[in-house]
Design an enzyme around this catalytic site. Sequence first.
Site, PDB file in Angstrom:
ATOM      1  N   TYR A   1      33.335 -58.506  47.134  1.00 48.41           N
ATOM      2  CA  TYR A   1      33.200 -59.959  47.123  1.00 48.41           C
ATOM      3  C   TYR A   1      34.448 -60.741  47.508  1.00 48.41           C
ATOM      4  O   TYR A   1      34.364 -61.940  47.757  1.00 48.41           O
ATOM      5  CB  TYR A   1      32.674 -60.407  45.761  1.00 48.41           C
ATOM      6  CG  TYR A   1      31.267 -59.918  45.524  1.00 48.41           C
ATOM      7  CD1 TYR A   1      30.201 -60.552  46.131  1.00 48.41           C
ATOM      8  CD2 TYR A   1      31.015 -58.789  44.752  1.00 48.41           C
ATOM      9  CE1 TYR A   1      28.900 -60.092  45.949  1.00 48.41           C
ATOM     10  CE2 TYR A   1      29.726 -58.318  44.571  1.00 48.41           C
ATOM     11  CZ  TYR A   1      28.674 -58.975  45.171  1.00 48.41           C
ATOM     12  OH  TYR A   1      27.394 -58.511  45.014  1.00 48.41           O
TER      13      TYR A   1
ATOM     14  N   VAL B   1      22.389 -58.899  43.972  1.00 54.85           N
ATOM     15  CA  VAL B   1      22.718 -58.768  45.397  1.00 54.85           C
ATOM     16  C   VAL B   1      22.643 -57.294  45.785  1.00 54.85           C
ATOM     17  O   VAL B   1      23.273 -56.445  45.160  1.00 54.85           O
ATOM     18  CB  VAL B   1      24.126 -59.318  45.685  1.00 54.85           C
ATOM     19  CG1 VAL B   1      24.487 -59.132  47.151  1.00 54.85           C
ATOM     20  CG2 VAL B   1      24.210 -60.797  45.289  1.00 54.85           C
TER      21      VAL B   1
ATOM     22  N   PHE C   1      23.873 -62.043  33.445  1.00 50.73           N
ATOM     23  CA  PHE C   1      22.954 -62.636  34.413  1.00 50.73           C
ATOM     24  C   PHE C   1      22.927 -61.777  35.675  1.00 50.73           C
ATOM     25  O   PHE C   1      23.748 -60.898  35.867  1.00 50.73           O
ATOM     26  CB  PHE C   1      23.337 -64.080  34.748  1.00 50.73           C
ATOM     27  CG  PHE C   1      24.722 -64.262  35.332  1.00 50.73           C
ATOM     28  CD1 PHE C   1      24.903 -64.284  36.714  1.00 50.73           C
ATOM     29  CD2 PHE C   1      25.825 -64.410  34.512  1.00 50.73           C
ATOM     30  CE1 PHE C   1      26.168 -64.471  37.256  1.00 50.73           C
ATOM     31  CE2 PHE C   1      27.094 -64.603  35.047  1.00 50.73           C
ATOM     32  CZ  PHE C   1      27.270 -64.613  36.419  1.00 50.73           C
TER      33      PHE C   1
END
Length: 409
Positions: free
Chosen positions: A123, A82, A409
Amino acid sequence: MKTEPRVVEPSEWDEWYGKVVLAFGGVAAAPEHTELIREITEFDRTLGVWDGAECVATAASFSFRMSVPGGALAPTAGVSMVSVAATHRRRGILSAMMRSQLDDVRERGEPLAVLLASEPAIYGRFGYGAASRQLRADIDTARVTLSVPEGTDAIRLRKAEPDEVLADIEAVYARQLPGRPGLIARLPEWDRLQILDTPADRSGASPLQCVLAERDGEVVGYALYRVKPSWEESGPNGTVALQDLQAVEPQGHAALMRYLFGIDLTSTVSMSSRPVDDPWQHLVSDPRRCALRSWDGLYIRPVEVGAALAARTYRAPVDVVLEVEDAFCPWNAGRWRLSGDADGASCERTTDRADLALSVRELGTVYLGGFPLRGLADAGRVRELSPGALAAASLAFGSDVAPWGPHNF
């Protein structure tokens, strides 16, 4: 410019990934790494925002299955890569990407989203809660000894090239999944990413090395590590940099740790991503010389509250009505009755009086059992509306095993 994200076409991937690299420091990865990232890209889950011909924002997700308390593998979106270009901040681009991504996750029927945050402050406003911690340590092996359990000497250790024993490594990892919340089942080709070894990955250390632990010919554990040599006037003081260690039994774990402690010309075993309940902590002679510290790990976002809470089991029987606040995904807002125990659970809409009030972010924080509801209540993040409900729910949400997310990831 338009801020609406859209799916990235394969022909646009190089431009898109170049902006990912730029956002994370601008240091290009080795060609082998870049090619592997392209291979594992799920293009229908890869988003970009474009200003004319220029990609100015990126986001991707992966179709994972994550272990949750009770051992089930819940469908989970793995959110990654992101970024928003510094030239295009404060235009609502990030919110638009999060909106598009979470809507897509919901449409796919995935009740959870998970990420590893490069900047944790971003977030929380999108409903992600810090759900696990990871242990860091630098063990002074010149002064710290290990007391290993009986039977450790029966373990045979064998050096091997990581790519030649990848199937054995993955089999041990897969056996860990049901017992450790937060572990992610490997997708095809992701196993190769775990052992990718280029000069750019080494930071002056050796190529990636592997040692297997075997009992009666069966592989029961492995360690992946590098050795970084160093010398002082008084002699060698190299570092063993542990990348991953998994074992299915105590003796295998102890044998691997003892091996790492004894590597020639080294005086430190360094690790940066271990579970906070890693068992070696109970084997060392002096924990103060291990430089222990912890940091945030997995961030969890319940995308469908009912399905997410029903996907896991509970350490003690629970029957509680939760008043959930979720401004970003309003379909979750309202009251939910959670009923469950160690055998299973259900979570359905209800009009009954609420027992606890919290936001979806707090649900994410406690979801894997790594943080107690009681602690969040003490911080003012959870409100008890029915006496006794907090203690019962806090016990039920807990996990005997600390959640851990070592899968990159």
